[in-house]
Design a protein around this motif. Structure first.
Motif, PDB file in Angstrom:
ATOM      1  N   VAL A  55      16.060 -20.206 -31.802  1.00  0.00           N
ATOM      2  CA  VAL A  55      16.358 -21.518 -31.202  1.00  0.00           C
ATOM      3  C   VAL A  55      16.517 -22.536 -32.332  1.00  0.00           C
ATOM      4  CG1 VAL A  55      15.576 -23.301 -29.588  1.00  0.00           C
ATOM      5  CG2 VAL A  55      14.952 -20.908 -29.190  1.00  0.00           C
ATOM      6  N   ALA A  56      17.660 -23.226 -32.368  1.00  0.00           N
ATOM      7  CA  ALA A  56      17.861 -24.291 -33.351  1.00  0.00           C
ATOM      8  C   ALA A  56      17.126 -25.511 -32.826  1.00  0.00           C
ATOM      9  CB  ALA A  56      19.352 -24.577 -33.513  1.00  0.00           C
ATOM     10  N   VAL A  57      16.017 -25.881 -33.474  1.00  0.00           N
ATOM     11  CA  VAL A  57      15.193 -26.986 -32.957  1.00  0.00           C
ATOM     12  C   VAL A  57      15.335 -28.225 -33.818  1.00  0.00           C
ATOM     13  CG1 VAL A  57      13.346 -26.004 -31.558  1.00  0.00           C
ATOM     14  CG2 VAL A  57      13.185 -25.836 -34.004  1.00  0.00           C
ATOM     15  N   ASP A  62      15.432 -31.753 -25.929  1.00  0.00           N
ATOM     16  CA  ASP A  62      16.229 -30.649 -25.381  1.00  0.00           C
ATOM     17  C   ASP A  62      15.894 -29.315 -26.047  1.00  0.00           C
ATOM     18  OD1 ASP A  62      17.764 -32.500 -23.766  1.00  0.00           O
ATOM     19  OD2 ASP A  62      18.618 -33.152 -25.674  1.00  0.00           O
ATOM     20  N   SER A  63      15.915 -29.311 -27.392  1.00  0.00           N
ATOM     21  CA  SER A  63      15.684 -28.025 -28.056  1.00  0.00           C
ATOM     22  C   SER A  63      14.233 -27.568 -27.886  1.00  0.00           C
ATOM     23  CB  SER A  63      16.110 -28.071 -29.527  1.00  0.00           C
ATOM     24  OG  SER A  63      15.633 -29.221 -30.171  1.00  0.00           O
ATOM     25  N   LEU A  64      13.272 -28.522 -27.815  1.00  0.00           N
ATOM     26  CA  LEU A  64      11.887 -28.094 -27.588  1.00  0.00           C
ATOM     27  C   LEU A  64      11.720 -27.587 -26.158  1.00  0.00           C
ATOM     28  CD1 LEU A  64       9.950 -30.833 -29.600  1.00  0.00           C
ATOM     29  CD2 LEU A  64      10.202 -28.415 -30.176  1.00  0.00           C
ATOM     30  N   GLY A  79      12.046 -20.202 -33.859  1.00  0.00           N
ATOM     31  CA  GLY A  79      12.733 -21.487 -34.055  1.00  0.00           C
ATOM     32  C   GLY A  79      13.255 -21.642 -35.472  1.00  0.00           C
ATOM     33  N   LEU A  80      14.270 -22.490 -35.598  1.00  0.00           N
ATOM     34  CA  LEU A  80      14.804 -22.827 -36.921  1.00  0.00           C
ATOM     35  C   LEU A  80      14.962 -24.339 -36.992  1.00  0.00           C
ATOM     36  CD1 LEU A  80      16.348 -22.143 -39.627  1.00  0.00           C
ATOM     37  CD2 LEU A  80      18.420 -22.271 -38.258  1.00  0.00           C
ATOM     38  N   TYR A  81      14.322 -24.956 -37.967  1.00  0.00           N
ATOM     39  CA  TYR A  81      14.503 -26.398 -38.168  1.00  0.00           C
ATOM     40  C   TYR A  81      15.277 -26.609 -39.458  1.00  0.00           C
ATOM     41  CZ  TYR A  81      13.818 -31.254 -39.201  1.00  0.00           C
ATOM     42  OH  TYR A  81      14.075 -32.565 -39.508  1.00  0.00           O
ATOM     43  N   LEU A  82      16.341 -27.398 -39.375  1.00  0.00           N
ATOM     44  CA  LEU A  82      17.135 -27.702 -40.567  1.00  0.00           C
ATOM     45  C   LEU A  82      16.840 -29.144 -40.993  1.00  0.00           C
ATOM     46  CD1 LEU A  82      19.493 -27.095 -42.559  1.00  0.00           C
ATOM     47  CD2 LEU A  82      21.058 -27.903 -40.778  1.00  0.00           C
ATOM     48  N   GLY A  83      16.287 -29.308 -42.192  1.00  0.00           N
ATOM     49  CA  GLY A  83      15.989 -30.655 -42.701  1.00  0.00           C
ATOM     50  C   GLY A  83      17.287 -31.303 -43.180  1.00  0.00           C
ATOM     51  N   LEU A  84      17.628 -32.438 -42.565  1.00  0.00           N
ATOM     52  CA  LEU A  84      18.902 -33.087 -42.894  1.00  0.00           C
ATOM     53  C   LEU A  84      18.726 -34.202 -43.926  1.00  0.00           C
ATOM     54  CD1 LEU A  84      20.167 -33.285 -39.203  1.00  0.00           C
ATOM     55  CD2 LEU A  84      20.999 -31.721 -40.964  1.00  0.00           C
ATOM     56  N   GLY A  85      17.469 -34.517 -44.270  1.00  0.00           N
ATOM     57  CA  GLY A  85      17.209 -35.535 -45.292  1.00  0.00           C
ATOM     58  C   GLY A  85      17.482 -36.954 -44.833  1.00  0.00           C
ATOM     59  N   SER A 138      27.730 -29.353 -41.184  1.00  0.00           N
ATOM     60  CA  SER A 138      26.615 -28.798 -41.977  1.00  0.00           C
ATOM     61  C   SER A 138      25.668 -28.012 -41.083  1.00  0.00           C
ATOM     62  CB  SER A 138      25.826 -29.922 -42.666  1.00  0.00           C
ATOM     63  OG  SER A 138      26.689 -30.703 -43.444  1.00  0.00           O
ATOM     64  N   LYS A 139      25.383 -28.557 -39.884  1.00  0.00           N
ATOM     65  CA  LYS A 139      24.457 -27.866 -38.985  1.00  0.00           C
ATOM     66  C   LYS A 139      25.026 -26.512 -38.569  1.00  0.00           C
ATOM     67  CE  LYS A 139      23.553 -31.530 -36.245  1.00  0.00           C
ATOM     68  NZ  LYS A 139      22.896 -32.604 -35.506  1.00  0.00           N
ATOM     69  N   ARG A 140      26.292 -26.500 -38.163  1.00  0.00           N
ATOM     70  CA  ARG A 140      26.894 -25.226 -37.715  1.00  0.00           C
ATOM     71  C   ARG A 140      26.824 -24.181 -38.832  1.00  0.00           C
ATOM     72  NH1 ARG A 140      30.364 -28.667 -35.248  1.00  0.00           N
ATOM     73  NH2 ARG A 140      31.909 -28.574 -36.901  1.00  0.00           N
ATOM     74  N   THR A 157      21.061 -23.236 -28.708  1.00  0.00           N
ATOM     75  CA  THR A 157      20.983 -24.675 -28.991  1.00  0.00           C
ATOM     76  C   THR A 157      20.575 -25.423 -27.722  1.00  0.00           C
ATOM     77  OG1 THR A 157      23.316 -25.038 -28.541  1.00  0.00           O
ATOM     78  CG2 THR A 157      22.715 -24.623 -30.837  1.00  0.00           C
ATOM     79  N   GLY A 158      20.147 -26.671 -27.911  1.00  0.00           N
ATOM     80  CA  GLY A 158      19.642 -27.463 -26.784  1.00  0.00           C
ATOM     81  C   GLY A 158      20.699 -28.365 -26.156  1.00  0.00           C
ATOM     82  N   HIS A 159      21.987 -28.069 -26.354  1.00  0.00           N
ATOM     83  CA  HIS A 159      23.019 -28.912 -25.735  1.00  0.00           C
ATOM     84  C   HIS A 159      22.786 -28.946 -24.224  1.00  0.00           C
ATOM     85  CE1 HIS A 159      25.057 -27.879 -29.568  1.00  0.00           C
ATOM     86  NE2 HIS A 159      25.450 -29.134 -29.457  1.00  0.00           N
ATOM     87  N   ASN A 160      22.726 -30.156 -23.678  1.00  0.00           N
ATOM     88  CA  ASN A 160      22.410 -30.298 -22.254  1.00  0.00           C
ATOM     89  C   ASN A 160      23.647 -30.744 -21.466  1.00  0.00           C
ATOM     90  OD1 ASN A 160      22.754 -33.074 -22.587  1.00  0.00           O
ATOM     91  ND2 ASN A 160      20.613 -33.362 -23.137  1.00  0.00           N
TER      92      ASN A 160
HETATM   93  P1  AMP Z   1      22.971 -32.712 -31.766  1.00  0.00           P
HETATM   94  O1  AMP Z   1      24.015 -32.167 -32.677  1.00  0.00           O
HETATM   95  O2  AMP Z   1      21.993 -33.628 -32.475  1.00  0.00           O
HETATM   96  O3  AMP Z   1      23.475 -33.225 -30.467  1.00  0.00           O
HETATM   97  O4  AMP Z   1      22.072 -31.463 -31.398  1.00  0.00           O
HETATM   98  C1  AMP Z   1      22.567 -30.399 -30.624  1.00  0.00           C
HETATM   99  C2  AMP Z   1      21.690 -29.198 -30.842  1.00  0.00           C
HETATM  100  O5  AMP Z   1      21.790 -28.764 -32.190  1.00  0.00           O
HETATM  101  C3  AMP Z   1      20.189 -29.459 -30.636  1.00  0.00           C
HETATM  102  O6  AMP Z   1      19.831 -29.360 -29.274  1.00  0.00           O
HETATM  103  C4  AMP Z   1      19.591 -28.362 -31.459  1.00  0.00           C
HETATM  104  O7  AMP Z   1      19.618 -27.126 -30.773  1.00  0.00           O
HETATM  105  C5  AMP Z   1      20.545 -28.273 -32.651  1.00  0.00           C
HETATM  106  N1  AMP Z   1      20.071 -29.115 -33.770  1.00  0.00           N
HETATM  107  C6  AMP Z   1      20.325 -30.421 -33.975  1.00  0.00           C
HETATM  108  N2  AMP Z   1      19.726 -30.856 -35.099  1.00  0.00           N
HETATM  109  C7  AMP Z   1      19.071 -29.804 -35.625  1.00  0.00           C
HETATM  110  C8  AMP Z   1      18.254 -29.602 -36.784  1.00  0.00           C
HETATM  111  N3  AMP Z   1      18.004 -30.598 -37.633  1.00  0.00           N
HETATM  112  N4  AMP Z   1      17.739 -28.380 -36.992  1.00  0.00           N
HETATM  113  C9  AMP Z   1      17.999 -27.353 -36.149  1.00  0.00           C
HETATM  114  N5  AMP Z   1      18.759 -27.489 -35.053  1.00  0.00           N
HETATM  115  C10 AMP Z   1      19.285 -28.684 -34.781  1.00  0.00           C
END
Ligand code: AMP
Ligand code: FES
Ligand code: ZN
Length: 326
Positions: A55-57, A62-64, A79-85, A138-140, A157-160
């Motif tokens: 799960v990309a969190v 949404d993602s949680l 879960g995977l968290y990506l630090g975007l800085g 970058s996220k993709r 992903t948590g896209h709703n």
């Molecule tokens: P967003 O692009 O912010 O609308 O996010 C859409 C989905 O991308 C989220 O529900 C997550 O599943 C995933 N996502 C967004 N930001 C991150 C992040 N920093 N790390 C991991 N997954 C992320």
């Protein structure tokens, strides 16, 4: 609402869902959320019972929520968290992801964009692209790469519903037929790409926020500070106004597209793409691409080229990097 009873069990009502013409107590509402996700997964064959999804969190609701629901449905979801800085916003988001993982026990993988790519989103915003678009790319790229490196074949992903409705509206407004053909709740795996699935496409932001509140899941409430000017926010506001007058409009807009229109578009795209450009590994990073160098490596070049030079420029870059750490 307080006088109203849950339509399912007769207990005290907690939430009204006008799009479903239902009123639920807290327990029946949680059950409704799990049921919506389970149905979406089954209908689109998103996951099988022996899948080990990642799960990309983001630390958002949404993602949680989707992570929590998948664990409750019995999936071994990590879960995977990506630090975007993005300064404190990113720090607080990471803390929510860590807190959830600690409480429920699954593995949380953390990847840092600056460590991996040499730039964070505030620096990418200086390049040719707007922040959100550089951020999405970058996220993709990073999420897919991390999933494959760690051996996960499917990314959740948590896209709703609100996200999908806003993107769909934007694509229809400009008749972006290629994007519409790819706007699916499941993007199947292919050479170099993990499968990507969106099990929340039937749940609105209001439902995922209520889900987290009832389950006691803490999440980052503030919007990303770099999201200003993102046109999807305007589409979301407009669609909410429509929903207010016509409950169920968003759900029928998205589900009608996904079930009836999208399959025709993908079919037409597949038929017309017999001589589609060949995908091969990027000459720099090995990710699949139809060009010599992939879009993420090109973004990396643009960010580096846009970096200020000279002593003053280097000082500015250092200050920006320090700011992005606070
Ligand atoms: P967003 O692009 O912010 O609308 O996010 C859409 C989905 O991308 C989220 O529900 C997550 O599943 C995933 N996502 C967004 N930001 C991150 C992040 N920093 N790390 C991991 N997954 C992320
Ligand atoms: Fe990507 Fe804000 S989360 S620009
Ligand atoms: Zn590349």
């Amino acid at each position: 609402m307080s006088a109203t009873k849950c339509h399912r069990c007769g207990d005290r009502a907690a939430i009204e869902l006008r799009q479903h013409r239902m009123v639920y107590c807290a327990e029946c509402f949680l059950r409704h959320c799990r049921e919506q996700v389970r149905r979406t997964i089954d209908r689109h064959a998103m996951l099988s019972s022996d899948d080990h999804p990642l799960v990309a969190v983001s630390g958002g609701k949404d993602s949680l929520a989707v992570w929590d629901i998948l664990l409750d449905l019995g999936y071994r979801a990590d879960g995977l968290y990506l630090g975007l800085g993005i300064g404190q916003y990113s720090e607080r988001s990471a803390e929510h992801a860590r807190e959830f993982a600690k409480r429920r026990g699954p593995r949380l993988i953390e990847v840092d964009l600056a460590d991996e790519a040499g730039f964070a989103i505030p620096q990418a915003a200086r390049g040719a692209r707007p922040a959100c678009s550089a951020c999405g790319l970058s996220k993709r790229h990073m999420i897919n790469r991390a999933a494959l490196e760690h051996g996960y074949e499917v990314v959740v992903t948590g896209h709703n519903l609100d996200d999908e409705a806003a993107v769909l509206f934007g694509n229809v407004l400009r008749w972006e037929v290629d994007y519409l053909a790819r706007q699916r709740p499941v993007l199947p795996e292919s050479e170099g790409f993990a499968r990507r699935v969106k099990p929340l496409v039937r749940l609105s932001e209001r439902e995922t926020a209520a889900y987290c509140a009832i389950r006691g899941i803490n999440y980052i409430i503030e919007e990303c500070p770099m999201a200003g000017g993102n046109r999807h926010l305007a589409y979301k506001e407009m669609l909410n106004q429509l929903e207010e007058r016509q409950p169920g409009a968003k759900l029928s807009f998205v589900s009608g597209f996904v079930n009836r229109v999208q399959p025709m578009l993908s079919h037409a795209a597949d038929a017309g793409n017999a001589d589609e450009a060949e995908v091969h590994p990027c000459s720099r990073c090995g990710s699949p691409t139809t060009s010599e160098v992939c879009a993420f490596c090109r973004l990396t070049d643009r960010v580096r080229d846009a970096a200020p030079t000279g002593r003053r420029g280097r000082r500015r870059t250092r200050r920006a990097a320090q700011r992005s750490q606070h």
